[in-house]
Enzyme design. Structure first.
Site, PDB file in Angstrom:
ATOM      1  N   ASP A   1       7.273   8.757 -10.125  1.00 46.22           N
ATOM      2  CA  ASP A   1       6.283   9.421  -9.270  1.00 46.22           C
ATOM      3  C   ASP A   1       6.460  10.806  -9.700  1.00 46.22           C
ATOM      4  O   ASP A   1       6.904  11.664  -8.678  1.00 46.22           O
ATOM      5  CB  ASP A   1       6.778   9.029  -7.704  1.00 46.22           C
ATOM      6  CG  ASP A   1       6.465   7.722  -7.078  1.00 46.22           C
ATOM      7  OD1 ASP A   1       5.590   7.195  -7.664  1.00 46.22           O
ATOM      8  OD2 ASP A   1       7.005   7.196  -6.177  1.00 46.22           O
TER       9      ASP A   1
ATOM     10  N   LYS B   1       6.039   1.607 -12.513  1.00 44.00           N
ATOM     11  CA  LYS B   1       5.221   1.591 -11.515  1.00 44.00           C
ATOM     12  C   LYS B   1       4.565   3.106 -11.343  1.00 44.00           C
ATOM     13  O   LYS B   1       5.266   4.159 -11.472  1.00 44.00           O
ATOM     14  CB  LYS B   1       5.842   1.390 -10.300  1.00 44.00           C
ATOM     15  CG  LYS B   1       4.944   1.251  -9.186  1.00 44.00           C
ATOM     16  CD  LYS B   1       5.668   0.777  -7.745  1.00 44.00           C
ATOM     17  CE  LYS B   1       6.579   1.745  -6.978  1.00 44.00           C
ATOM     18  NZ  LYS B   1       5.255   2.706  -6.322  1.00 44.00           N
TER      19      LYS B   1
ATOM     20  N   HIS C   1       1.735   6.063  -9.371  1.00 43.88           N
ATOM     21  CA  HIS C   1       0.682   6.332  -8.295  1.00 43.88           C
ATOM     22  C   HIS C   1      -0.162   7.085  -9.163  1.00 43.88           C
ATOM     23  O   HIS C   1      -0.038   8.420  -9.201  1.00 43.88           O
ATOM     24  CB  HIS C   1       1.314   6.888  -7.214  1.00 43.88           C
ATOM     25  CG  HIS C   1       2.182   6.009  -6.408  1.00 43.88           C
ATOM     26  ND1 HIS C   1       1.420   4.953  -5.678  1.00 43.88           N
ATOM     27  CD2 HIS C   1       3.433   5.973  -5.902  1.00 43.88           C
ATOM     28  CE1 HIS C   1       2.317   4.539  -4.574  1.00 43.88           C
ATOM     29  NE2 HIS C   1       3.219   5.187  -5.125  1.00 43.88           N
TER      30      HIS C   1
ATOM     31  N   ASP D   1       0.392   1.152  -8.127  1.00 49.38           N
ATOM     32  CA  ASP D   1       0.968   0.853  -6.880  1.00 49.38           C
ATOM     33  C   ASP D   1      -0.446   1.327  -5.841  1.00 49.38           C
ATOM     34  O   ASP D   1      -0.200   2.213  -4.807  1.00 49.38           O
ATOM     35  CB  ASP D   1       2.213   1.704  -6.578  1.00 49.38           C
ATOM     36  CG  ASP D   1       2.756   1.168  -5.130  1.00 49.38           C
ATOM     37  OD1 ASP D   1       2.133   0.173  -4.424  1.00 49.38           O
ATOM     38  OD2 ASP D   1       3.538   1.553  -4.882  1.00 49.38           O
TER      39      ASP D   1
ATOM     40  N   LYS E   1      -2.137  -0.128  -3.495  1.00 45.92           N
ATOM     41  CA  LYS E   1      -2.233  -0.467  -2.212  1.00 45.92           C
ATOM     42  C   LYS E   1      -3.540  -0.645  -1.419  1.00 45.92           C
ATOM     43  O   LYS E   1      -3.910   0.163  -0.637  1.00 45.92           O
ATOM     44  CB  LYS E   1      -1.268   0.430  -1.401  1.00 45.92           C
ATOM     45  CG  LYS E   1       0.129   0.206  -1.665  1.00 45.92           C
ATOM     46  CD  LYS E   1       0.989   1.013  -0.615  1.00 45.92           C
ATOM     47  CE  LYS E   1       2.552   0.955  -1.060  1.00 45.92           C
ATOM     48  NZ  LYS E   1       2.793   1.804  -2.171  1.00 45.92           N
TER      49      LYS E   1
ATOM     50  N   ALA F   1      -6.876  -1.551   0.501  1.00 40.45           N
ATOM     51  CA  ALA F   1      -6.718  -2.134   1.687  1.00 40.45           C
ATOM     52  C   ALA F   1      -8.025  -1.692   2.502  1.00 40.45           C
ATOM     53  O   ALA F   1      -8.254  -1.066   3.360  1.00 40.45           O
ATOM     54  CB  ALA F   1      -5.603  -1.400   2.585  1.00 40.45           C
ATOM     55  N   ASP F   2      -8.965  -2.537   1.892  1.00 40.96           N
ATOM     56  CA  ASP F   2     -10.393  -2.059   2.427  1.00 40.96           C
ATOM     57  C   ASP F   2     -11.128  -3.736   2.465  1.00 40.96           C
ATOM     58  O   ASP F   2     -10.768  -4.469   2.054  1.00 40.96           O
ATOM     59  CB  ASP F   2     -11.062  -0.865   1.904  1.00 40.96           C
ATOM     60  CG  ASP F   2     -11.830  -0.290   2.576  1.00 40.96           C
ATOM     61  OD1 ASP F   2     -12.878  -0.817   3.192  1.00 40.96           O
ATOM     62  OD2 ASP F   2     -11.770   0.755   2.832  1.00 40.96           O
ATOM     63  N   ILE F   3     -12.531  -3.408   2.617  1.00 33.73           N
ATOM     64  CA  ILE F   3     -13.381  -4.411   2.340  1.00 33.73           C
ATOM     65  C   ILE F   3     -13.331  -4.862   1.116  1.00 33.73           C
ATOM     66  O   ILE F   3     -13.253  -4.066   0.145  1.00 33.73           O
ATOM     67  CB  ILE F   3     -14.695  -4.440   2.944  1.00 33.73           C
ATOM     68  CG1 ILE F   3     -15.581  -3.195   2.303  1.00 33.73           C
ATOM     69  CG2 ILE F   3     -14.845  -4.148   4.378  1.00 33.73           C
ATOM     70  CD1 ILE F   3     -16.762  -3.002   2.432  1.00 33.73           C
ATOM     71  N   GLY F   4     -13.611  -6.063   0.721  1.00 33.87           N
ATOM     72  CA  GLY F   4     -13.728  -6.540  -0.773  1.00 33.87           C
ATOM     73  C   GLY F   4     -14.414  -5.498  -1.548  1.00 33.87           C
ATOM     74  O   GLY F   4     -14.103  -5.412  -2.817  1.00 33.87           O
TER      75      GLY F   4
HETATM   76  P1  BMP Z   1      11.969   6.055  -4.282  1.00 34.64           P
HETATM   77  O1  BMP Z   1      12.958   5.111  -4.698  1.00 34.64           O
HETATM   78  O2  BMP Z   1      11.900   7.251  -4.642  1.00 34.64           O
HETATM   79  O3  BMP Z   1      12.042   6.063  -2.600  1.00 34.64           O
HETATM   80  O4  BMP Z   1      10.378   5.497  -4.358  1.00 34.64           O
HETATM   81  C1  BMP Z   1       9.829   4.236  -3.832  1.00 34.64           C
HETATM   82  C2  BMP Z   1       8.548   3.845  -4.320  1.00 34.64           C
HETATM   83  O5  BMP Z   1       8.440   2.784  -4.052  1.00 34.64           O
HETATM   84  C3  BMP Z   1       7.392   4.953  -4.179  1.00 34.64           C
HETATM   85  O6  BMP Z   1       6.703   4.965  -5.196  1.00 34.64           O
HETATM   86  C4  BMP Z   1       6.641   4.277  -2.786  1.00 34.64           C
HETATM   87  O7  BMP Z   1       5.446   4.574  -2.876  1.00 34.64           O
HETATM   88  C5  BMP Z   1       6.728   2.626  -3.173  1.00 34.64           C
HETATM   89  N1  BMP Z   1       6.998   1.872  -1.882  1.00 34.64           N
HETATM   90  C6  BMP Z   1       7.966   2.132  -1.191  1.00 34.64           C
HETATM   91  O8  BMP Z   1       8.783   2.984  -1.091  1.00 34.64           O
HETATM   92  N2  BMP Z   1       8.074   1.427   0.090  1.00 34.64           N
HETATM   93  C7  BMP Z   1       7.315   0.372   0.338  1.00 34.64           C
HETATM   94  O9  BMP Z   1       7.368  -0.464   1.313  1.00 34.64           O
HETATM   95  C8  BMP Z   1       6.029   0.068  -0.702  1.00 34.64           C
HETATM   96  C9  BMP Z   1       5.888   0.915  -1.862  1.00 34.64           C
HETATM   97  O10 BMP Z   1       5.310   0.732  -2.715  1.00 34.64           O
END
Ligand code: BMP
Length: 262
Positions: free
Chosen positions: A39, A61, A63, A92, A94, A96-99
């Site tokens: 991140d 992972k 963003h 990541d 996530k 979360a909307d209509i297809g």
């Molecule tokens: P950290 O270990 O610095 O807290 O980062 C966690 C990562 O996992 C972040 O990128 C966050 O978006 C993601 N995440 C989370 O922390 N909890 C969830 O339930 C789902 C996630 O994707």
């Protein structure tokens, strides 16, 4: 008959799903169940991070929408590193909307996620018809996508992903076993070893970030909560010695996983 959860025993089962086949091969050959959450907001910072930690991760992972200087050269560099050092690229997002909207968000815009991400996260909140649309898109196009994870449970304080939510999410996943590789969860949310259980909220030193995130130890996440893959962000990316910390998390994560009794 008791299910044996060792990776060795699950290998055949897991390999029926293209994403899990890829991941399990990496996990077993590199002996790691660590996914690092990169991140960071500059492409050079991410590349530098990967150069330090690549031996210790099975997945990186991202963003992608927090990056301030996104470029296609950056994606090409990541793909080269992922190929050479064997890890998957995990966006990541996530969804979360209509297809139809998910389809546009996956394929279009600045980031064209499906062209480079091997896997993404999808919320189950919009129902399983959206997941099926998503799967069709991925299956009918030439993309980098191998599968997705459904978010069964979030790590944050007060999250609404409780009561019936993880259970219903599992029901959706069972309908698309070739496409859904597993779950983002806090505790292993299903008794099926053909899925992989990925867990964020892991930190060996701290328990929270003051902004809702809840952390627990690797031991808790893997041994007690029975997850397979640990997702670790700041505990590694903010460390003094990033490489040493990645190695420490990978070693502890892997030894917890292989010594788990079930
Ligand atoms: P950290 O270990 O610095 O807290 O980062 C966690 C990562 O996992 C972040 O990128 C966050 O978006 C993601 N995440 C989370 O922390 N909890 C969830 O339930 C789902 C996630 O994707």
């Amino acid at each position: 008959r008791a299910i044996c959860w060792s990776l060795e025993n699950r290998k055949l089962l897991l390999s029926k799903n293209p994403l899990n086949k890829h991941i399990i091969e990496i996990m077993m050959s590199k002996q790691t169940n660590l996914c690092v959450a990169a991140d960071l907001t500059k492409t050079s910072e991410i590349i530098e991070l990967v150069q330090k930690i690549h031996s210790f991760i099975c997945a990186l992972k991202l963003h992608i929408d927090i990056i301030e200087d996104f470029s296609w050269d950056f994606i090409t560099s990541l793909q080269t590193l992922a190929q050479e050092h064997k890890f998957v690229l995990f966006e990541d997002r996530k969804f979360a909307d209509i297809g139809k909207t998910m389809e546009l968000q996956l394929n279009k815009g600045i980031y064209k996620i499906s062209s480079w991400a091997n896997m993404v996260t999808v919320h189950s909140v919009a129902g399983d018809a959206t997941i099926s649309t998503f799967r069709e898109v991925v299956e009918n196009q030439n993309t980098a996508m191998e599968g997705c994870l459904l978010i069964a449970e979030l790590s944050t304080e007060g999250a609404l992903t409780r009561d019936f939510y993880p259970k219903e999410t599992v029901e959706f996943a069972k309908k698309y076993p070739n496409f859904v590789g597993g779950f983002i969860c806090q505790k292993r949310c299903h008794d099926d070893p053909s899925f992989l259980y990925w867990t964020p909220g892991v930190n060996q030193e701290q328990r929270g970030d003051g902004a809702g995130q809840q952390w627990r130890s690797i031991q808790q996440a893997v041994t007690q909560d029975k997850n397979d893959i640990i997702i670790v962000g700041r505990a590694i990316t903010s460390a003094q010695d990033v490489k040493a910390e990645a190695e420490r998390y990978a070693t502890a994560g892997w030894s917890s996983l292989i010594s788990r009794s079930d």
